[in-house]
Motif scaffolding. Sequence first.
Motif, short mmCIF file in Angstrom:
data_model
loop_
_atom_site.label_atom_id
_atom_site.label_comp_id
_atom_site.label_asym_id
_atom_site.label_seq_id
_atom_site.Cartn_x
_atom_site.Cartn_y
_atom_site.Cartn_z
N SER A 1 0.84 -1.20 0.00
CA SER A 1 0.00 0.00 0.00
C SER A 1 0.87 1.23 0.00
O SER A 1 2.04 1.19 0.33
CB SER A 1 -0.92 0.01 1.22
OG SER A 1 -0.19 0.28 2.38
N SER A 2 0.24 2.33 -0.37
CA SER A 2 0.98 3.58 -0.44
C SER A 2 1.17 4.19 0.93
O SER A 2 1.96 5.10 1.09
CB SER A 2 0.23 4.56 -1.33
OG SER A 2 -1.00 4.90 -0.72
N GLY A 3 0.41 3.70 1.92
CA GLY A 3 0.48 4.29 3.24
C GLY A 3 -0.40 5.52 3.36
O GLY A 3 -0.59 6.04 4.45
N ALA A 4 -0.92 6.02 2.25
CA ALA A 4 -1.78 7.19 2.29
C ALA A 4 -3.13 6.81 2.89
O ALA A 4 -3.62 5.72 2.70
CB ALA A 4 -1.98 7.74 0.88
N PHE B 1 -4.15 -9.40 5.02
CA PHE B 1 -4.51 -8.24 4.22
C PHE B 1 -5.43 -7.30 5.01
O PHE B 1 -5.22 -6.08 5.04
CB PHE B 1 -5.20 -8.73 2.94
CG PHE B 1 -5.69 -7.62 2.05
CD1 PHE B 1 -4.81 -6.95 1.21
CD2 PHE B 1 -7.02 -7.25 2.05
CE1 PHE B 1 -5.27 -5.94 0.37
CE2 PHE B 1 -7.48 -6.24 1.23
CZ PHE B 1 -6.60 -5.58 0.38
N THR B 2 -6.43 -7.87 5.68
CA THR B 2 -7.38 -7.08 6.47
C THR B 2 -6.67 -6.43 7.66
O THR B 2 -6.91 -5.26 7.96
CB THR B 2 -8.53 -7.98 6.96
OG1 THR B 2 -9.17 -8.55 5.81
CG2 THR B 2 -9.54 -7.19 7.78
N ARG B 3 -5.79 -7.17 8.32
CA ARG B 3 -5.05 -6.61 9.47
C ARG B 3 -4.23 -5.40 9.02
O ARG B 3 -4.19 -4.37 9.70
CB ARG B 3 -4.16 -7.67 10.09
CG ARG B 3 -3.48 -7.22 11.38
CD ARG B 3 -2.67 -8.33 12.04
NE ARG B 3 -3.55 -9.38 12.56
CZ ARG B 3 -3.65 -10.60 12.04
NH1 ARG B 3 -2.93 -10.94 10.99
NH2 ARG B 3 -4.46 -11.49 12.56
N GLN B 4 -3.58 -5.49 7.85
CA GLN B 4 -2.80 -4.36 7.34
C GLN B 4 -3.70 -3.16 7.07
O GLN B 4 -3.31 -2.02 7.36
CB GLN B 4 -2.07 -4.76 6.06
CG GLN B 4 -0.94 -5.73 6.31
CD GLN B 4 -0.32 -6.23 5.01
OE1 GLN B 4 -0.62 -5.76 3.93
NE2 GLN B 4 0.57 -7.21 5.15
N ALA B 5 -4.89 -3.41 6.53
CA ALA B 5 -5.84 -2.31 6.30
C ALA B 5 -6.25 -1.68 7.63
O ALA B 5 -6.33 -0.45 7.74
CB ALA B 5 -7.06 -2.82 5.54
N LEU B 6 -6.51 -2.49 8.65
CA LEU B 6 -6.93 -1.97 9.95
C LEU B 6 -5.83 -1.11 10.57
O LEU B 6 -6.12 -0.09 11.20
CB LEU B 6 -7.33 -3.11 10.89
CG LEU B 6 -8.60 -3.89 10.49
CD1 LEU B 6 -8.79 -5.09 11.42
CD2 LEU B 6 -9.82 -2.99 10.50
N TYR B 7 -4.58 -1.49 10.39
CA TYR B 7 -3.47 -0.65 10.85
C TYR B 7 -3.43 0.67 10.07
O TYR B 7 -3.29 1.75 10.66
CB TYR B 7 -2.13 -1.38 10.72
CG TYR B 7 -1.78 -2.20 11.94
CD1 TYR B 7 -1.28 -1.61 13.09
CD2 TYR B 7 -1.96 -3.58 11.93
CE1 TYR B 7 -0.96 -2.36 14.22
CE2 TYR B 7 -1.65 -4.34 13.04
CZ TYR B 7 -1.15 -3.73 14.18
OH TYR B 7 -0.85 -4.48 15.29
N ALA B 8 -3.58 0.59 8.76
CA ALA B 8 -3.53 1.79 7.94
C ALA B 8 -4.67 2.75 8.27
O ALA B 8 -4.51 3.97 8.17
CB ALA B 8 -3.58 1.42 6.45
N TRP B 9 -5.81 2.20 8.66
CA TRP B 9 -6.99 3.01 8.93
C TRP B 9 -7.11 3.43 10.39
O TRP B 9 -8.09 4.06 10.79
CB TRP B 9 -8.25 2.28 8.51
CG TRP B 9 -8.30 2.02 7.02
CD1 TRP B 9 -7.65 2.71 6.04
CD2 TRP B 9 -9.06 1.02 6.36
NE1 TRP B 9 -7.94 2.19 4.81
CE2 TRP B 9 -8.81 1.15 4.97
CE3 TRP B 9 -9.92 0.01 6.80
CZ2 TRP B 9 -9.40 0.31 4.03
CZ3 TRP B 9 -10.49 -0.82 5.84
CH2 TRP B 9 -10.24 -0.67 4.49
N GLY B 10 -6.15 3.05 11.23
CA GLY B 10 -6.14 3.48 12.62
C GLY B 10 -6.99 2.64 13.57
O GLY B 10 -7.17 3.02 14.72
N TRP B 11 -7.51 1.49 13.11
CA TRP B 11 -8.25 0.60 14.01
C TRP B 11 -7.27 -0.17 14.89
O TRP B 11 -7.62 -0.59 15.98
CB TRP B 11 -9.09 -0.38 13.21
CG TRP B 11 -10.34 0.18 12.63
CD1 TRP B 11 -10.47 1.30 11.86
CD2 TRP B 11 -11.66 -0.35 12.77
NE1 TRP B 11 -11.78 1.48 11.50
CE2 TRP B 11 -12.52 0.48 12.04
CE3 TRP B 11 -12.18 -1.47 13.42
CZ2 TRP B 11 -13.89 0.25 11.96
CZ3 TRP B 11 -13.54 -1.71 13.32
CH2 TRP B 11 -14.38 -0.85 12.61
#
Length: 184
Positions: free
Chosen positions: A40-43, A70-80
Amino acid sequence: MSTTRPYSPGDRGPEPGGASGASEGGVAAAGASGEGVGASSGAVAPPGGRQVRRLSFGDESGVVPLARDFTRQALYAWGWLPAASADQRAAAEDVLLVVSELVTNACLHAEGPDQLRITCDNKVIRVEVADRGTGQPSPRTPHRAGRPGGHGMFIVQRLCLDWGVVRTPGVSGKTVWAELGAPA
């Protein structure tokens, strides 16, 4: 609540521009076939914006752990994650469990998943798993808590605000979706 509505009440409707593989909210999509899974871009989208991540499975093996990572990485990126409280940690674990259950059901009952799509705004995370199956998911009735197996959709029903199935006329398969509330 079991439903076959394509979108829950008050939802924004289908994604503009269709499922092109592009991400919304400045977050890069990832694919399981040679695109660097979880890249991911991290943005992150501006507050109040909708953020989307997609994972295409192709002929990958080990899709349940792949989907969870994949979901865990998204949750980190989104601040969950990391979670600041027990309630926030429980909400993130609920999302991971629902992803596991929907992807597992696609493996067991629908020839495997094609794509996982996760959408997040400030209030709701929506999980969508597309597959080629023709069946209709539903919680087993009566639910027998002491017996092994058959708990997936019961778990989804209990943890989620709403869930349902989307079918596109003339296209084989379906998309099973579930929505979970953001932690308080």
